[in-house]
Design a protein around this motif. Structure first.
Motif, PDB file in Angstrom:
ATOM      1  N   TYR A 150       0.831  -1.208   0.000  1.00  0.00           N
ATOM      2  CA  TYR A 150       0.000   0.000   0.000  1.00  0.00           C
ATOM      3  C   TYR A 150       0.864   1.255   0.000  1.00  0.00           C
ATOM      4  N   SER A 151       1.858   1.298   0.878  1.00  0.00           N
ATOM      5  CA  SER A 151       2.716   2.483   1.000  1.00  0.00           C
ATOM      6  C   SER A 151       3.477   2.749  -0.287  1.00  0.00           C
ATOM      7  N   LEU A 152       4.025   1.686  -0.873  1.00  0.00           N
ATOM      8  CA  LEU A 152       4.806   1.826  -2.103  1.00  0.00           C
ATOM      9  C   LEU A 152       3.946   2.337  -3.255  1.00  0.00           C
ATOM     10  N   LEU A 153       2.796   1.705  -3.459  1.00  0.00           N
ATOM     11  CA  LEU A 153       1.924   2.100  -4.566  1.00  0.00           C
ATOM     12  C   LEU A 153       1.362   3.503  -4.373  1.00  0.00           C
ATOM     13  N   ALA A 154       0.982   3.834  -3.136  1.00  0.00           N
ATOM     14  CA  ALA A 154       0.451   5.171  -2.862  1.00  0.00           C
ATOM     15  C   ALA A 154       1.520   6.237  -3.083  1.00  0.00           C
ATOM     16  N   PHE A 155       2.739   5.963  -2.620  1.00  0.00           N
ATOM     17  CA  PHE A 155       3.834   6.935  -2.788  1.00  0.00           C
ATOM     18  C   PHE A 155       4.157   7.154  -4.262  1.00  0.00           C
ATOM     19  N   VAL A 156       4.309   6.055  -5.011  1.00  0.00           N
ATOM     20  CA  VAL A 156       4.634   6.167  -6.439  1.00  0.00           C
ATOM     21  C   VAL A 156       3.494   6.849  -7.190  1.00  0.00           C
ATOM     22  N   GLY A 157       2.257   6.511  -6.826  1.00  0.00           N
ATOM     23  CA  GLY A 157       1.111   7.125  -7.486  1.00  0.00           C
ATOM     24  C   GLY A 157       1.034   8.618  -7.257  1.00  0.00           C
ATOM     25  N   ILE A 158       1.196   9.038  -6.004  1.00  0.00           N
ATOM     26  CA  ILE A 158       1.149  10.468  -5.677  1.00  0.00           C
ATOM     27  C   ILE A 158       2.320  11.207  -6.332  1.00  0.00           C
ATOM     28  N   TYR A 159       3.505  10.590  -6.295  1.00  0.00           N
ATOM     29  CA  TYR A 159       4.686  11.211  -6.905  1.00  0.00           C
ATOM     30  C   TYR A 159       4.486  11.378  -8.413  1.00  0.00           C
ATOM     31  N   THR A 160       3.913  10.353  -9.063  1.00  0.00           N
ATOM     32  CA  THR A 160       3.675  10.415 -10.501  1.00  0.00           C
ATOM     33  C   THR A 160       2.698  11.534 -10.849  1.00  0.00           C
ATOM     34  N   ALA A 161       1.625  11.653 -10.065  1.00  0.00           N
ATOM     35  CA  ALA A 161       0.631  12.692 -10.329  1.00  0.00           C
ATOM     36  C   ALA A 161       1.226  14.087 -10.119  1.00  0.00           C
ATOM     37  N   ILE A 162       2.004  14.271  -9.041  1.00  0.00           N
ATOM     38  CA  ILE A 162       2.632  15.573  -8.768  1.00  0.00           C
ATOM     39  C   ILE A 162       3.651  15.919  -9.852  1.00  0.00           C
ATOM     40  N   PHE A 163       4.419  14.918 -10.271  1.00  0.00           N
ATOM     41  CA  PHE A 163       5.405  15.135 -11.332  1.00  0.00           C
ATOM     42  C   PHE A 163       4.713  15.597 -12.618  1.00  0.00           C
TER      43      PHE A 163
ATOM     44  N   LEU B 253      -5.274   3.912  -6.156  1.00  0.00           N
ATOM     45  CA  LEU B 253      -6.457   3.050  -5.971  1.00  0.00           C
ATOM     46  C   LEU B 253      -6.052   1.588  -5.784  1.00  0.00           C
ATOM     47  N   PHE B 254      -5.038   1.155  -6.551  1.00  0.00           N
ATOM     48  CA  PHE B 254      -4.547  -0.212  -6.396  1.00  0.00           C
ATOM     49  C   PHE B 254      -3.941  -0.405  -5.005  1.00  0.00           C
ATOM     50  N   GLY B 255      -3.254   0.633  -4.519  1.00  0.00           N
ATOM     51  CA  GLY B 255      -2.695   0.583  -3.172  1.00  0.00           C
ATOM     52  C   GLY B 255      -3.772   0.500  -2.108  1.00  0.00           C
ATOM     53  N   LEU B 256      -4.904   1.183  -2.343  1.00  0.00           N
ATOM     54  CA  LEU B 256      -6.017   1.138  -1.387  1.00  0.00           C
ATOM     55  C   LEU B 256      -6.612  -0.264  -1.267  1.00  0.00           C
ATOM     56  N   PHE B 257      -6.500  -1.053  -2.336  1.00  0.00           N
ATOM     57  CA  PHE B 257      -6.956  -2.440  -2.277  1.00  0.00           C
ATOM     58  C   PHE B 257      -6.179  -3.212  -1.214  1.00  0.00           C
ATOM     59  N   PHE B 258      -4.856  -3.024  -1.175  1.00  0.00           N
ATOM     60  CA  PHE B 258      -4.027  -3.712  -0.177  1.00  0.00           C
ATOM     61  C   PHE B 258      -4.286  -3.156   1.224  1.00  0.00           C
ATOM     62  N   LEU B 259      -4.577  -1.853   1.308  1.00  0.00           N
ATOM     63  CA  LEU B 259      -4.932  -1.277   2.609  1.00  0.00           C
ATOM     64  C   LEU B 259      -6.230  -1.878   3.123  1.00  0.00           C
ATOM     65  N   ASN B 260      -7.185  -2.087   2.223  1.00  0.00           N
ATOM     66  CA  ASN B 260      -8.452  -2.708   2.605  1.00  0.00           C
ATOM     67  C   ASN B 260      -8.234  -4.138   3.089  1.00  0.00           C
ATOM     68  N   GLN B 261      -7.329  -4.868   2.441  1.00  0.00           N
ATOM     69  CA  GLN B 261      -7.001  -6.218   2.877  1.00  0.00           C
ATOM     70  C   GLN B 261      -6.387  -6.217   4.275  1.00  0.00           C
ATOM     71  N   LEU B 262      -5.587  -5.205   4.550  1.00  0.00           N
ATOM     72  CA  LEU B 262      -4.984  -5.067   5.879  1.00  0.00           C
ATOM     73  C   LEU B 262      -6.056  -4.825   6.937  1.00  0.00           C
ATOM     74  N   VAL B 263      -7.032  -3.992   6.605  1.00  0.00           N
ATOM     75  CA  VAL B 263      -8.143  -3.728   7.525  1.00  0.00           C
ATOM     76  C   VAL B 263      -8.944  -5.003   7.768  1.00  0.00           C
ATOM     77  N   ILE B 264      -9.179  -5.790   6.715  1.00  0.00           N
ATOM     78  CA  ILE B 264      -9.911  -7.054   6.838  1.00  0.00           C
ATOM     79  C   ILE B 264      -9.152  -8.023   7.744  1.00  0.00           C
ATOM     80  N   LEU B 265      -7.838  -8.101   7.556  1.00  0.00           N
ATOM     81  CA  LEU B 265      -7.018  -8.975   8.406  1.00  0.00           C
ATOM     82  C   LEU B 265      -7.092  -8.544   9.864  1.00  0.00           C
ATOM     83  N   SER B 266      -7.050  -7.241  10.106  1.00  0.00           N
ATOM     84  CA  SER B 266      -7.119  -6.731  11.483  1.00  0.00           C
ATOM     85  C   SER B 266      -8.478  -6.981  12.115  1.00  0.00           C
TER      86      SER B 266
END
Length: 213
Positions: A131-144, A167-180
């Motif tokens: 989640y962190s990796l995809l969100a960071f790369v996504g935000i960086y790409t959009a800002i760039f 959005l793809f990163g949010l999928f993994f975040l949702n999986q983390l919430v489900i696991l918790s």
């Protein structure tokens, strides 16, 4: 002056009426949802009682109105026959990757892969890292794209890619919430004396069929 006071009173009454109407609509929807679940529950129960193997596929279709995950015949029977279990069906379908029904049918337990806390910690770390990796790369790409793209087509392309990664990163975040959230479901206890007997009978039947073949 009096006209302004009357106007404020009318506005206040209208706002209160609007809130009351909205709440009434929400409660009505909730009641309708409960009624729908009860009707589906009753339909599945009747199908299973009439003929388990023959009506299994029809029961799965009926359950598809409530959950996306396909349950085994034994799982369907457990949710139908175990008191208070049906209300946890949706949570179980969401968390089915991590949990299962215990052998005695009295609780939910982690699947073998996630029994140890180390395996769950590894899974949680993996999901958060993705989640962190995809969100960071996504935000960086959009800002760039916003800062350095001279052409509108390039800007749209980079922003679209960036948004897609987030959005793809949010999928993994949702999986983390489900696991918790499995912790809450694992605390639930049920009373089902027949499940362990049924489970043993299914195992014996499967063993006999395997030996005969």
């Amino acid at each position: 002056m009096e006209f302004e006071i009357i106007l404020k009173l009318i506005t206040g009454v209208g706002a209160i009426f609007g809130i009351a109407l909205t709440l009434s609509h929400l409660f009505a929807q909730k009641s309708t949802g409960k009624l729908k679940k009860y009707e589906i529950f009753k339909e599945i129960k009747e199908l299973i009682e009439i003929n388990e193997p023959l009506n299994y596929s029809t029961a799965c279709v009926a359950l598809g109105c409530l959950v996306k995950r396909e349950l085994s015949l034994l799982e369907i029977k457990w949710f139908i026959n175990t008191p208070n279990a049906f209300k946890y069906l949706y949570s179980f379908s969401q968390q089915g990757q991590y949990i299962k029904i215990s052998n005695d049918g009295k609780s939910f337990v982690f699947k073998e892969k996630y029994v140890s806390w180390k395996s769950r910690l590894f899974e949680a770390t993996k999901l958060f890292s993705l989640y962190s990796l995809l969100a960071f790369v996504g935000i960086y790409t959009a800002i760039f794209g916003l800062l350095h793209s001279d052409m509108k087509s390039d800007l749209i392309f980079l922003c679209t890619i960036g948004l897609g990664l987030v959005l793809f990163g949010l999928f993994f975040l949702n999986q983390l919430v489900i696991l918790s959230s499995t912790k809450h479901l694992l605390k639930q206890k049920f009373s089902n004396e027949d499940f362990s007997v049924n489970l043993q009978e299914n195992i014996e039947t499967f063993t006999e069929c395997s030996q005969s073949s």
